[in-house]
Each structure stands twice: as structure tokens, then as C-alpha cells.
Scaffold this active site. Structure first.
Site, PDB file in Angstrom:
ATOM      1  NE  ARG A   1      -0.886   0.047   4.918  1.00  7.70           N
ATOM      2  CZ  ARG A   1      -1.609  -0.021   6.027  1.00  7.70           C
ATOM      3  NH1 ARG A   1      -2.911  -0.136   5.978  1.00  7.70           N
ATOM      4  NH2 ARG A   1      -1.028   0.029   7.191  1.00  7.70           N
TER       5      ARG A   1
ATOM      6  CG  ASN B   1      -4.879   4.549   6.505  1.00  6.64           C
ATOM      7  OD1 ASN B   1      -5.765   4.760   7.328  1.00  6.64           O
ATOM      8  ND2 ASN B   1      -3.848   3.772   6.748  1.00  6.64           N
ATOM      9  CD  GLU B   2      -1.407   5.210  10.139  1.00  5.98           C
ATOM     10  OE1 GLU B   2      -0.524   4.511   9.608  1.00  5.98           O
ATOM     11  OE2 GLU B   2      -1.803   5.022  11.299  1.00  5.98           O
TER      12      GLU B   2
ATOM     13  CD  GLU C   1      -5.912   3.031  11.794  1.00  6.94           C
ATOM     14  OE1 GLU C   1      -4.876   2.419  12.133  1.00  6.94           O
ATOM     15  OE2 GLU C   1      -6.118   3.410  10.638  1.00  6.94           O
TER      16      GLU C   1
ATOM     17  CD1 TRP D   1       1.383  -2.672  12.248  1.00  8.73           C
ATOM     18  CD2 TRP D   1       3.164  -1.794  13.281  1.00  8.73           C
ATOM     19  NE1 TRP D   1       0.936  -1.644  13.043  1.00  8.73           N
ATOM     20  CE2 TRP D   1       2.018  -1.085  13.687  1.00  8.73           C
ATOM     21  CE3 TRP D   1       4.390  -1.416  13.809  1.00  8.73           C
ATOM     22  CZ2 TRP D   1       2.060  -0.025  14.592  1.00  8.73           C
ATOM     23  CZ3 TRP D   1       4.435  -0.357  14.714  1.00  8.73           C
ATOM     24  CH2 TRP D   1       3.286   0.321  15.094  1.00  8.73           C
TER      25      TRP D   1
ATOM     26  CD  GLU E   1      -2.563  -4.213   8.458  1.00 12.77           C
ATOM     27  OE1 GLU E   1      -1.747  -3.464   9.011  1.00 12.77           O
ATOM     28  OE2 GLU E   1      -3.687  -3.848   8.088  1.00 12.77           O
ATOM     29  CE  LYS E   2      -1.805 -15.025   7.059  1.00 14.37           C
ATOM     30  NZ  LYS E   2      -1.236 -14.069   6.092  1.00 14.37           N
TER      31      LYS E   2
ATOM     32  CG  HIS F   1      -3.309  -5.607  13.778  1.00 13.47           C
ATOM     33  ND1 HIS F   1      -4.245  -5.084  14.641  1.00 13.47           N
ATOM     34  CD2 HIS F   1      -2.297  -4.703  13.721  1.00 13.47           C
ATOM     35  CE1 HIS F   1      -3.817  -3.900  15.065  1.00 13.47           C
ATOM     36  NE2 HIS F   1      -2.632  -3.652  14.533  1.00 13.47           N
TER      37      HIS F   1
HETATM   38  C1  GAL Z   1      -2.195   1.633  10.892  1.00 11.78           C
HETATM   39  C2  GAL Z   1      -2.975   1.665   9.601  1.00 11.78           C
HETATM   40  C3  GAL Z   1      -4.054   0.610   9.569  1.00 11.78           C
HETATM   41  C4  GAL Z   1      -3.518  -0.715  10.024  1.00 11.78           C
HETATM   42  C5  GAL Z   1      -2.906  -0.535  11.382  1.00 11.78           C
HETATM   43  C6  GAL Z   1      -2.392  -1.803  12.014  1.00 11.78           C
HETATM   44  O1  GAL Z   1      -1.004   2.328  10.807  1.00 11.78           O
HETATM   45  O2  GAL Z   1      -3.558   2.927   9.418  1.00 11.78           O
HETATM   46  O3  GAL Z   1      -4.592   0.499   8.277  1.00 11.78           O
HETATM   47  O4  GAL Z   1      -2.553  -1.152   9.133  1.00 11.78           O
HETATM   48  O5  GAL Z   1      -1.824   0.361  11.278  1.00 11.78           O
HETATM   49  O6  GAL Z   1      -1.754  -1.535  13.231  1.00 11.78           O
END
Ligand code: GAL
Length: 652
Positions: A107, A145-146, A302, A310, A350-351, A353
Site C-alpha cells: 500500500r 490513510n496515514e 485507530e 507489524w 495483517e491477519k 493483528h
Molecule cells: C495503521 C494503519 C491501519 C492498520 C494498522 C495496524 O497504521 O492505518 O490500516 O494497518 O496500522 O496496526
């Protein structure tokens, strides 16, 4: 916007079959969800081929949410361009400083300066506003996003073309540019605008003023991509935001420049799972968000229910931690508790997470905690719109952050965040809520302003700090502040050129310490990283170095200046040492704070409510606080259980 505090998170229904989507809405109601963010990664679903738009699927989802009384924060999906876009416009893929073209399948794979990306972004925003601008469920817009995470600066051809325009506009003449960049050094003089390249990777250090300008330029390019969409979306009359990643992951955006462009400030925060007492960093992130919102409410867009995929290890939150985290954001001004994400993905990057519904489903502790948190959040409506006030401000300047962390500084251990974090932690443990400020901001209302290694300080900002002290304010400056101007040029004369007068001293020479070396101050405090030779002019010494390269010379000074005092700390203290010394400065500045609480209890006042968050393992008794605990509905007993939270409405 939902009444009361918003509760919910990122919702990616496109990953799930219809039966699951239907169950989602039922479970959202059960948990008290009233706001979800949709569409953030769904460009290819909205525009499966160039110029072919399909919104039927989104209509169905938005209507379904609406019928359950759940509001929508509708995202523009520009963070992930479709594969057709990347194939048709390969030169729109960003390029790193090292010259690597960013690959697709991830992304943030389009450059904010690229004309085709801009045009496609604008068309999408136009379609979205035309279709959903009047939909009653859509209460706000979430652009992109960010921005800037993970790639702040792009070095592609479109970026370089935009960079030259930006420079022409900024400097007007090459003479001005050559002077500002100090191109006399290493023979870098430019005779034509087109000779100027981006400061891409080289085998040794690239001109620091050029790097600094590139960081400014990159910030502005993302900002103008945001503005392009915002101006279209605003036709709906509904608020527009984008989610910052303020203190986590992203130092490349100068959020002081972004904040006035948003209708509501939104921030994402992720705990560093490995870090002890990481709730202090959380508090800092929330204080910074509130400061960007000018002291008013903001949205926690968020955070996580538990593990973060991550980080090197996905550390799960301990019992009660998610609740404390969520309520701490509300305490510091957030009008929402939103998560990434509603349902844990079964596939994709991101599974692993955490989410509001984990893979284990609803027969799980996380889900039970989410439902119970939703009920808590529902009880906090009286807090909404309440303001947090602070007597102490700390200078936070992204330009100085960027400049300090370029190569070849007097010590590689000099880090903006290292000093900010140390001061913030000491203040947090003293139960002092902090506002963050740009050094040029109006700071006249604060009793104390802390300046932690603000290496780059423009003359005008330094004058602002000086006027503040002159008219009665208290300033605490740490070493390596006020050293260079906005072009990374050393202020003329002895250090710290921009602050010599107000501090009543000069610094003759820096003496950075070796890796594990320490220095001691009179009174016993230990410093790391730094020592320097301070020469008093009008200031008086409060502590001296008792060993190291500056033995016998001042380490802490105070200077009465006009109606106020400017203190200077020449050493890198931390922990209890810094806290003790800061305590003296807080007292001198008359900063009020509770004296009898353990430093594991977070106490923040928002509007008429006192938030008491117990991060410790033992119950804490708080005296002198009466009112209804909004979370229990009963009078506050004075006891905050281990790991527990009370929100005492003192007006009740
Ligand atoms: C953020 C992001 C989200 C998701 C999240 C996971 O930085 O905006 O889309 O990836 O991290 O922690």
C-alpha cells in the site's frame, strides 16, 4: 456524528461473505458500536477499471449500517491504487531515496505529486461526494490513510519536477537558494534551476539544508493531495479528516501545518508492546493530538484491542489494558474510541493483528472486553466536548526533529524523541498534563514551557520564547537547543545563538560522551550522552558537573529575565534524577499538582470530570475528590482498584 463518544473502528466488509456482514451489524449493536470507517482500501472495488465506477456494494453496506443506526466515516481509497492503475502509470509508483521503485501489492504505492494519481483521486472524491454526500449515515469523510507512512519522501520524476517548482516559489532567485543552502561548502553552487536534483542517496552526506527543504517539500506535496480531495468532499457540508500517525511510525509529516486543514483532528496510536510503561507514550500521543486540535476534542481513529502485527513480537494486552488505554485517550480529549479493526482478517498482511472480533469469534475474552468497553464508553457522554487545560507546554517542532536527526551531528546519540520522552515521562509521573506547542505559538497562558533539544530554532521563534520569559513566563531549555536557523546554519557567535540572551549564558564547546560514559552533577544526578562547557553571563549556576570533561562547570543554571526565569540544563538526565530537578522548576513556576499520589496513577481533568487510571498492581486511595463515578453510576468511593479506572464527575 454519533451522540456521546464514538465507538467502533475500521470496517472492511469486502473481506467477508454476506452472512458474516449481516452478523457484523448484529454484533456491532451488541457492542454499542456507533461509528465505522469504510472504504479505506477499496479503490479497486469502487473503480474496477479506469473510469468504470461501481458503488452498488457500498450502497448496500451503508444502508445496512444505517438501518442499525450506525454512522459511517467514509474513506477515500487512495492509499492503494488498483493493479490497473499501477500497470497503466508505472511512473506513478514512488521511488525511494536510494532510487528503488516501490513495488505493487503493498500500500502507499502512488506518488502524491503524480498528475494521473491526482486526477484519479479527484475523480473518486467527486463520485463519492455525489453519491453519498447527502446520505444520512455518512457523517464524515476520511481522506487517504496515514499520509507519509511508510514513505514520506518520494524521489520519482514527478516529484523532482514539483520540487523545482516548489524551490522557485520559495526562493525566487538562485542566489537566494545558494545562500540558504550554503552551497559555497563543497562547491555545490547552482547556476540553473534544472541542475537541482532531489537529495537522493549518495555515498556520503548530502547538503543538510537541501535535505531539510526536501522534507518540507514532501510534506507539502502530501498536504496538497489531501487538500485536493478535501475541497471536493467539503461540498457536502460534512467534516473532513485524515488520520495522523502522530508519534508512531511517522515523523515525516509536519502536523502543525496539517492541523488547520482538517475539520476534526484524527490520530492513530499503537503501543510499543515491548516498552515498559508504554501507557506514558500513549498519554503523550494523546496530548499531542489534543494540542494539534488547539486544545479541543479530537478523534482516536485507530488503536488496537491487543497484539500489533507489524512489531517484532505481537505482544498481547494484559487484562484491563485495552480499557485503560481507551479511557486514557478519552481523558486527554478524544471524543472517540475506535480500533483497527472490527473483525480480524483471515488472510492478507495483517491477519495476525488483533481486532474487536478475534479469529476465535465471540466466545473470547477480547470480545467480552470489547462489549464491556462499549458499555463504558456509552456512559461517558457527559465528557464529550469537555476541554483539558494545562499549565505546562513542551516545544515540539517537526522541522527541528528532522534537522537534528540528519547525519553528522556532534553525537549520534542526540535524538529529538529521546529528550522529549524523558521530559514527558518526568512530567507524567508528576501528574502534570502537557500541551505541545510550536515554538512560534502563543504560549503566554502557560506557567512553564519546556524546550527539549530544539536544535533548529528560527530567530523569530527564539524571540517568541524570550518575550514569554520577559513577561513573566518560566522556560526550561535543555542542551543543544537554539543552535541553527531554518537552513541548518549555525546562529552567529557562541552557542546557543538564538537563546544566549534569555538564558544569560553561552556554551563554548560541546563535549559529547562515549557510549556508556556518564557524568555526575552536584547533588548526585547522573547524565549520559552529553556534557558541555557553559560560561555564565548573567545566569547563576544551580548545579555543576562533578566529573567528566566539564568538571566544576555549570550543569544547571537559572537566569532571571524580565518578569520570568529561564533555566538551562546542560546534561541528559532521566528517570528520578530528571523528575527531582523538574520538580524544583515546577515549584518555581508555581505549577499545581497532586503531591500524595503514586506515580502509577494517571490523573487527568477533562471538563468537569477527573479521570483516574490506575496502572499499578495495588489499589490507590484518592482523597478530596467527590462526585459520581460515571463508569459505575455510584458516588466515587475514593478507591481506584489495581488496574482500574474511575471517571469522577465533580459537578455531580
Ligand atoms: C495503521 C494503519 C491501519 C492498520 C494498522 C495496524 O497504521 O492505518 O490500516 O494497518 O496500522 O496496526
Amino acid at each position: 456524528m454519533p451522540e456521546g463518544i464514538a465507538f467502533g473502528g475500521d470496517y472492511n466488509p469486502e473481506q467477508w461473505p454476506l452472512e458474516v456482514q449481516e452478523e457484523d451489524v448484529r454484533l456491532m449493536r451488541q457492542a454499542g458500536v456507533n461509528l465505522v470507517s469504510l472504504g479505506i482500501f477499496a479503490w479497486v472495488l469502487m473503480e474496477p477499471a479506469e473510469g468504470v465506477y461501481e458503488f452498488g456494494w457500498l450502497d448496500t453496506i451503508i444502508d445496512r449500517l444505517h438501518s442499525a443506526d450506525i454512522s459511517v466515516n467514509l474513506g477515500t481509497p487512495t492509499t492503494v491504487p488498483p493493479a490497473w492503475f499501477s500497470r497503466k502509470y508505472p511512473d506513478a509508483s514512488p521511488m525511494t531515496r536510494e532510487g528503488v521503485r516501490v513495488g505493487a501489492g503493498a500500500r502507499e504505492t502512488a506518488c502524491s505529486s503524480h498528475p494521473a494519481f491526482r486526477a484519479a483521486s479527484a475523480r473518486l472524491a467527486e463520485r463519492l461526494v455525489a453519491r453519498y454526500g447527502e446520505h444520512p449515515a455518512v457523517v464524515m469523510w476520511h481522506v487517504h490513510n496515514e499520509y507519509g507512512a511508510p514513505l514520506g519522501e518520494c524521489y520519482c520524476e514527478s516529484s523532482v519536477a514539483a520540487w523545482r517548482d516548489w524551490l522557485r516559489h520559495r526562493y525566487e532567485s538562485l542566489d537566494a537558494l545558494n545562500t540558504s543552502w550554503g552551497t559555497a561548502f563543497w562547491g555545490q553552487h547552482y547556476g540553473e534551476w534544472d541542475e537541482i536534483d532531489a537529495p537522493r542517496w549518495s555515498h556520503t552526506v548530502v547538503n543538510p539544508a537541501q535535505r531539510l527543504d526536501y522534507a518540507r517539500f514532501a510534506n507539502e506535496e502530501h498536504l496538497s493531495h489531501y487538500r485536493l480531495q478535501r475541497d471536493i468532499l467539503r461540498q457536502s457540508g460534512k467534516p473532513v479528516t485524515t488520520n495522523f500517525a502522530g508519534t508512531v511510525n511517522c515523523k515525516s509529516m509536519d502536523l502543525w501545518r496539517w492541523a488547520p486543514e482538517l475539520d476534526v483532528i484524527a490520530n492513530d496510536h499503537y503501543l510499543n508492546g515491548e516498552q515498559p510503561d508504554n501507557h506514558i507514550q500513549l498519554a503523550m500521543s494523546a496530548d499531542l493530538s489534543r494540542s494539534l486540535a488547539g486544545g479541543g476534542p479530537w478523534l482516536l481513529m485507530e488503536h488496537s484491542t491487543s497484539a500489533i502485527s507489524w512489531q517484532p513480537r505481537g505482544i498481547a494486552k494484559r487484562p484491563g489494558e485495552m480499557r485503560r488505554n481507551s479511557l486514557a485517550h478519552v481523558a486527554r480529549g478524544s471524543d472517540s474510541v475506535l480500533f483497527f479493526q472490527w473483525r480480524a482478517s483471515r488472510y492478507g498482511a495483517e491477519k495476525w493483528h488483533s481486532a474487536m472480533i478475534p479469529h476465535a469469534g465471540t466466545d473470547s475474552q477480547i470480545w467480552r472486553d470489547v462489549v464491556s468497553l462499549g458499555a463504558d464508553v456509552g456512559r461517558l457522554a457527559p465528557v464529550k466536548d469537555g476541554r483539558v487545560t494545562s499549565e505546562v507546554a513542551m516545544v515540539w517542532d517537526w522541522e527541528s526533529y528532522w534537522a537534528l536527526e540528519l547525519e553528522w551531528r556532534p553525537s549520534g546519540d542526540l535524538r529529538f524523541r529521546e529528550r522529549v520522552d524523558a521530559f514527558y515521562e518526568a512530567l507524567w509521573r508528576e501528574h502534570v498534563t502537557v500541551d505541545f506547542v510550536h515554538p512560534s505559538a502563543d504560549i503566554s497562558g502557560y506557567r512553564l514551557v519546556v524546550v527539549p533539544s530544539s536544535y533548529l530554532l528560527a530567530e523569530s521563534s527564539a524571540k517568541n520564547l524570550q518575550r514569554y520569559v520577559e513577561s513573566g513566563g518560566h522556560l526550561l531549555v535543555s542542551y543543544f537547543s537554539g543552535i541553527v536557523d531554518e537552513n541548518d546554519t549555525v546562529h552567529a557567535g557562541a552557542y546557543p545563538g538564538a537563546l544566549r540572551e534569555v538564558l544569560g549564558l553561552s556554551v563554548e564547546e560541546f563535549h559529547p560522551l562515549r557510549e556508556l560514559e556518564t557524568v555526575t552533577l552536584t547533588g548526585g544526578a547522573t547524565g549520559r550522552i552529553w556534557s558541555e562547557r557553559v560560561r555564565l553571563e548573567r545566569a547563576v549556576a544551580m548545579r555543576h558537573f562533578t566529573d567528566g570533561p566539564d568538571t566544576g562547570h555549570p550543569a544547571l543554571t537559572a537566569n532571571a529575565f524580565g518578569g520570568g526565569t529561564a533555566s538551562y540544563l546542560a546534561a541528559a538526565l532521566g528517570g528520578d534524577d530528571l523528575r527531582a530537578l523538574l520538580g524544583e522548576v515546577l515549584d518555581r513556576a508555581g505549577v499545581s499538582r497532586p503531591r500524595d499520589l503514586p506515580d502509577t496513577l494517571e490523573l487527568v481533568r477533562r471538563g468537569a470530570c477527573a479521570f483516574l487510571i490506575n496502572h499499578g498492581d495495588a489499589p490507590v486511595t484518592v482523597t478530596g475528590l467527590t462526585g459520581t463515578d460515571l463508569l459505575t453510576g455510584a458516588p466515587f468511593t475514593g478507591e481506584v482498584p489495581a488496574g482500574g479506572v474511575a471517571v469522577v464527575n465533580e459537578a455531580s
